[in-house]
Design an enzyme around this catalytic site. Structure first.
Site, mmCIF file in Angstrom:
data_model
loop_
_atom_site.group_PDB
_atom_site.id
_atom_site.type_symbol
_atom_site.label_atom_id
_atom_site.label_comp_id
_atom_site.label_asym_id
_atom_site.label_seq_id
_atom_site.Cartn_x
_atom_site.Cartn_y
_atom_site.Cartn_z
ATOM 1 N N LYS A 287 0.756 -1.083 -0.062
ATOM 2 C CA LYS A 287 -0.119 -0.045 0.026
ATOM 3 C C LYS A 287 0.794 1.305 0.004
ATOM 4 O O LYS A 287 1.357 1.836 1.099
ATOM 5 C CB LYS A 287 -1.119 0.003 1.205
ATOM 6 N N GLY A 339 7.180 4.669 8.568
ATOM 7 C CA GLY A 339 6.517 5.826 8.720
ATOM 8 C C GLY A 339 6.501 6.448 9.840
ATOM 9 O O GLY A 339 7.479 6.457 10.527
ATOM 10 N N THR A 341 6.276 8.044 13.644
ATOM 11 C CA THR A 341 5.997 7.416 15.078
ATOM 12 C C THR A 341 4.710 7.542 15.691
ATOM 13 O O THR A 341 4.270 6.542 16.145
ATOM 14 C CB THR A 341 6.930 8.031 16.209
ATOM 15 N N GLU A 361 9.420 0.760 11.450
ATOM 16 C CA GLU A 361 10.587 1.623 11.046
ATOM 17 C C GLU A 361 10.134 3.042 11.059
ATOM 18 O O GLU A 361 9.315 3.441 10.291
ATOM 19 C CB GLU A 361 11.540 1.375 9.797
ATOM 20 N N CYS A 395 14.766 9.582 7.360
ATOM 21 C CA CYS A 395 14.503 9.329 9.092
ATOM 22 C C CYS A 395 15.727 9.187 9.499
ATOM 23 O O CYS A 395 15.922 9.534 10.882
ATOM 24 C CB CYS A 395 13.376 8.171 9.132
ATOM 25 N N GLU A 494 11.466 15.455 15.273
ATOM 26 C CA GLU A 494 11.882 15.284 13.710
ATOM 27 C C GLU A 494 11.378 16.258 13.059
ATOM 28 O O GLU A 494 9.947 16.349 12.800
ATOM 29 C CB GLU A 494 11.489 14.071 13.292
#
Length: 591
Positions: A287, A339, A341, A361, A395, A494
């Site tokens: 997806k 994606g 958190t 991840e 990331c 982030e």
């Protein structure tokens, strides 16, 4: 986590994450300071449009193109098969969509950028007209393509196809060596389609073409080669003897895998999941997100052409609701997600309801420790080059640069000088190093962080605004923030943009403490004049991967993943294969 040096066909060597840095005053097209894969906005980011599926930004804004740019591929597409003139492309054929047949030719941008079908059960299934979604170029704010977004019924069909292929099909029961042969064929086909993948990602998410071999294509084919080789040698069964008792331990495929991938490296991060899952004998539903729905069609075409049986791989781009439906679906056995958190926490909670297998991840706020004996002339330009890779939308980027107080002013000046020389502009231009952010919302988010940092007492040493001469597109200048305290929001969350924070420290112990003072733990770096000391410091960092003097581990042969809120489980390496296997113990009767 991936790749370039100028044009589409260039790739990094198998087993490496791509490297580069700065030589003198000019910034190269990459850096070895971060692994080459996608990333996430901060844990505080809302799920938003595609929040279960993306990094927190939606490519939904429209507008006119900027001067001198167009929405096409500008002749960057590589040769590929053209549609068979005697049949309608795609319908009823696993290898027929978008021209993946035996007739020679060159793909047109329309074939790659306008997709109106899902790939389900080995067939290209026409999508309802109302499901079609306009894809907007982040560089021009112009509509450049169209893709279908899956609804619940489409997700149900894809899962049903994958379920049937797993429960009743041949793939899970195919010998590993035969599965490996299919993966090897897929790798060869994908090598011939790197130009298609790169060209699409430039338009759909704004990746600079100079960065595409590192970020979008360089690890894709090598991943399928790697897991093909591993499948041939992996111990899927072993016998254990204890006195008169014997047992057989087998490693069984986990089942139907939902691979939910982000927009910043969509095909690479699909490959991270799909290659080991297929090597293990699983079936997969991919997806992609609405921000980058198109490039994974090339992956599906390549796998179909390689001979993947019907239903083993299915492709259904979709938004947040589609992602949640896929996660909740009782027909999926494992969720493999890259994606944010925030979205990862949601997925983990949903999987908990069914005790469903999950690997995550997620985000990072990774630190690079520059020791007092480091060569700043090498370290700082390399760190700036790495931090600007993919416009900072990675990331694993090292966005907190920890520098001794005694050398802080020198480091800030070097970082500011380097950042000011980074070329920002049209992502189709091979000389561009930093393209746009993925969407207007992402640019607004980055600008909000910058305003907050200044309000908190940080100083903008370079950048901090929108680049001049680019009236269209969602651009932010490469930015260096100094006078940053590790407690500031800009150092905790982030940002997912071209922004680096320079933070001073007193001694080595404080540097390690600051590096580890984060809810994340995805990547890290150490720069040292004494490499042995650099390795000792690296061992003190609570993070999943550490580069010493710019050298990351040899991906994909080693695992990648994070501590803390950077995720759960590992991808790549043998660990990546094991995450798609379930151990089973059988007691063998006495002979």
């Amino acid at each position: 986590m991936d790749e370039v040096r100028g044009t589409h066909g260039t790739t990094s060597s198998p087993g490496t994450a791509g490297s580069g840095g700065v030589a003198g005053p000019s910034v190269t097209a990459g850096s070895a300071d971060a692994p080459d894969q996608g990333g996430a906005p901060s844990q505080s980011a809302p799920l938003g449009d595609g929040g279960m599926t993306s990094r927190g930004a939606a490519a939904s804004d429209g507008g006119a193109p900027s001067p001198g740019t167009t929405g096409g591929h500008r002749g960057t597409l590589s040769p590929r098969s053209a549609p068979d003139p005697g049949s309608a492309p795609g319908h009823g054929s696993a290898a027929g969509h978008g021209g993946a047949t035996s007739s020679p030719g060159v793909a047109s941008p329309a074939e790659l950028m306008h997709r109106h079908e899902f790939f389900i059960g080995g067939r290209w299934i026409p999508a309802p007209a109302e499901s079609l979604f306009k894809v907007v170029s982040p560089a021009t704010e112009e509509v450049v393509g169209e893709a279908p977004l899956a609804g619940a019924a489409d997700i149900d069909a894809a899962v049903a196809a994958a379920r049937t292929a797993f429960d009743d099909g041949e793939w899970p029961r195919t010998p590993p060596a035969e599965r490996a042969a299919v993966l090897e064929r897929a790798a060869e086909i994908l090598r011939g389609r790197t130009g298609d993948i790169a060209g699409v990602t430039v338009d759909e998410m704004g990746c600079a073409i100079s960065q595409a071999p590192r970020a979008q294509t360089g690890m894709v084919a090598p991943l399928f080669d790697y897991y093909a080789a591993l499948a041939r040698t992996f111990e899927f069964a072993r016998e254990v003897v204890a006195g008169e008792r014997r047992g057989l331990v087998t490693s069984e495929p986990v089942g139907v895998v939902a691979a939910i991938v982000p927009w910043n490296a969509p095909v690479t991060l699909s490959a991270w999941k799909v290659a080991p899952a297929l090597a293990a004998g699983c079936t997969v539903v991919i997806k992609p997100p609405p921000e980058a729905p198109l490039s994974n069609f090339v992956l599906a075409e390549a796998l179909a052409e390689a001979g993947i049986p019907p239903g083993v791989v299915n492709l259904v781009p979709g938004d947040r609701d589609a992602g949640e439906h896929l996660v909740r679906h009782p027909g999926t056995d494992k969720i493999a997600f890259t994606g944010s958190t925030a979205a990862g926490k949601r997925i983990m909670s949903l999987c908990g309801d069914q005790v469903k297998r999950v690997s995550l991840e997620l985000g990072g706020k990774s630190a690079a420790i520059v020791l007092e004996d480091a060569d700043l002339a090498t370290a700082i330009p390399a760190l700036v080059g790495g931090g600007m890779h993919l416009s900072g939308q990675v990331c694993g980027a090292l966005t907190r640069i920890l520098v001794p107080r005694s050398r802080y002013a020198e480091a800030v000046d070097a970082a500011a000088t380097t950042a000011s020389q980074v070329r920002v502009g049209d992502p189709h231009d091979p000389s561009t190093l930093v393209g746009p952010l993925v969407a207007r919302r992402q640019r607004d988010r980055v600008e909000g962080y910058l305003a907050g940092a200044v309000a908190d007492g940080a100083r903008v040493a370079a950048g901090g605004g929108r680049p001049p001469g680019l009236p269209r597109g969602w651009y932010v200048e490469p930015t260096i923030l100094s006078d940053v305290d590790n407690a500031m929001r800009v150092a905790r969350e982030e940002i997912f943009g071209p922004v680096l924070c320079l933070i001073p420290y007193r001694d080595e112990d404080e540097a390690v403490r600051l590096a580890n003072d984060s809810p994340y733990g995805l990547a890290g770096g150490v720069w040292a004049g004494d490499p042995a000391r650099g390795v000792r410091v690296a061992k003190r960092m609570r993070t999943g991967s550490v580069a010493v003097n710019g050298s990351f581990p040899p991906f994909p042969m080693v695992p990648f993943g994070g501590f803390g809120q950077s995720g759960l489980g590992r991808e790549l390496g043998p660990e990546g294969l094991r995450s798609f296997l379930e151990p089973r113990s059988i007691g063998l009767p006495a002979s």
